[in-house]
Design a protein around this motif. Structure first.
Motif, PDB file in Angstrom:
ATOM      1  N   THR A 213       1.079   4.000  -3.040  1.00 50.08           N
ATOM      2  CA  THR A 213       0.807   5.421  -2.821  1.00 50.08           C
ATOM      3  C   THR A 213       1.918   6.290  -3.395  1.00 50.08           C
ATOM      4  O   THR A 213       1.657   7.333  -4.019  1.00 50.08           O
TER       5      THR A 213
ATOM      6  N   GLN B 195       2.765  12.430   6.804  1.00 58.03           N
ATOM      7  CA  GLN B 195       2.905  10.980   6.693  1.00 58.03           C
ATOM      8  C   GLN B 195       4.281  10.623   6.153  1.00 58.03           C
ATOM      9  O   GLN B 195       4.801  11.272   5.257  1.00 58.03           O
ATOM     10  N   LYS B 196       4.853   9.574   6.730  1.00 60.53           N
ATOM     11  CA  LYS B 196       6.109   9.039   6.227  1.00 60.53           C
ATOM     12  C   LYS B 196       5.830   7.734   5.503  1.00 60.53           C
ATOM     13  O   LYS B 196       5.051   6.912   5.967  1.00 60.53           O
ATOM     14  N   PHE B 197       6.487   7.555   4.373  1.00 59.59           N
ATOM     15  CA  PHE B 197       6.279   6.361   3.575  1.00 59.59           C
ATOM     16  C   PHE B 197       7.399   5.363   3.838  1.00 59.59           C
ATOM     17  O   PHE B 197       8.542   5.742   4.108  1.00 59.59           O
ATOM     18  N   ALA B 198       7.051   4.084   3.731  1.00 61.62           N
ATOM     19  CA  ALA B 198       8.083   3.055   3.800  1.00 61.62           C
ATOM     20  C   ALA B 198       8.974   3.158   2.571  1.00 61.62           C
ATOM     21  O   ALA B 198       8.533   3.543   1.490  1.00 61.62           O
TER      22      ALA B 198
ATOM     23  N   GLU C 102      12.803  -3.022   5.812  1.00 64.78           N
ATOM     24  CA  GLU C 102      11.404  -3.351   5.544  1.00 64.78           C
ATOM     25  C   GLU C 102      11.222  -4.861   5.395  1.00 64.78           C
ATOM     26  O   GLU C 102      10.215  -5.422   5.840  1.00 64.78           O
TER      27      GLU C 102
ATOM     28  N   TYR D 273       0.834  -1.209   0.000  1.00 66.84           N
ATOM     29  CA  TYR D 273       0.000   0.000   0.000  1.00 66.84           C
ATOM     30  C   TYR D 273       0.867   1.257   0.000  1.00 66.84           C
ATOM     31  O   TYR D 273       0.585   2.226  -0.724  1.00 66.84           O
ATOM     32  N   SER D 274       1.928   1.249   0.807  1.00 63.57           N
ATOM     33  CA  SER D 274       2.818   2.410   0.861  1.00 63.57           C
ATOM     34  C   SER D 274       3.522   2.631  -0.476  1.00 63.57           C
ATOM     35  O   SER D 274       3.615   3.765  -0.965  1.00 63.57           O
TER      36      SER D 274
END
Length: 263
Positions: A131, A252-255, A199, A127-128
């Motif tokens: 986005t 927001q921070k993204f992976a 991750e 999902y990240s």
């Protein structure tokens, strides 16, 4: 099944002990390059340690010699009586399968819970990434001094993803030099590959809360390295600090993305 659960147990224990040692000895250290290297080696070591065979204590070899012993035996013959009354044998039907209770082993339950968490972690990462890709798709493309910029009209915090830098139109017009230099440092220092490894570690060891602390510590080290690089390029320190405070508003921070937002 048993070997996989044993691997998870050994690897989790190794990673937890190594990180606790890091927290005590090196977490406040200002040698960011060394701290970054130690964190990455801890992750790799925790995966390799379970495959190291445990040392076995050698036992003395004892040779036992067996010799047969024969004894004189007497064989007595007895007649078999055949006038015994016949006996009837009754066979009972097997119990119905419906009366049997279905039992599930604890190992099966643990594996089911683990793979459910694994699946959810993969979905969160996908999902990240999706986005981020959607942001790139609607962004305006621009190449500047060998950098691949993606400019969006939304108020989105600037971040680097792989070899690309995403920045809002407002930041590009007002703060482009400081922000682009900061994100460029993430690309040159290879921070994206660190996040890829972390991750993957989060997906495998999603149940270990210390893993999330490790990711947070590593991103903090990344930001310290990027700040030092940016200031060494001649950016005004006072203006740079004010810019960091302005951007520290909880975006927001993204992976897999190094964001300019330090908070």
């Amino acid at each position: 099944m048993n070997s996989f659960l044993l691997f998870l147990f050994k690897s989790t224990l190794s990673l937890s002990l190594l990180y606790l040692a890091f927290s005590v000895l090196m977490r406040k250290d200002t040698f960011f390059r060394l701290s970054r290297l130690v964190l990455l080696l801890m992750v790799i070591s925790s995966v390799l340690i379970p495959f190291i065979p445990a040392p076995q204590l050698s036992q003395p070899f004892v040779q036992v010699k067996l010799e047969p012993i024969f004894q004189n035996t007497t064989i007595i013959e007895e007649p078999i009586q055949t006038n015994a009354a016949p006996t009837s044998i009754q066979l009972s039907a097997p119990a119905s399968n419906t009366n049997r209770a279905i039992s599930i082993s604890p190992k099966t339950i643990l594996l089911f819970v683990y793979f459910c968490g694994l699946f959810i972690s993969i979905l969160i990462l996908l999902y990240s990434i999706t986005t981020i890709l959607l942001l790139f798709q609607k962004a305006r493309k621009m190449d500047q001094n060998g950098l691949h910029l993606r400019i969006v009209s939304e108020d989105t915090p600037a971040f680097s993803f792989g070899r690309y830098i995403l920045i809002s139109q407002f930041d590009y017009d007002i703060h482009s030099e400081a922000i682009i230099t900061h994100e460029q440092s993430h690309i040159r220092l290879g921070h994206f590959y660190d996040l890829m490894l972390m991750e993957l570690t989060k997906i495998i060891f999603w149940f270990n809360p210390l893993v999330y602390r490790m990711v947070s510590d590593l991103k903090e080290i990344h930001e310290f390295q990027a700040d030092n690089y940016t200031l060494n390029q001649g950016i005004d320190a006072t203006q740079y600090q004010l810019l960091i405070i302005q951007k520290c508003v909880g975006h927001q921070k993204f992976a897999l993305a190094n964001s300019f937002n330090h908070c």
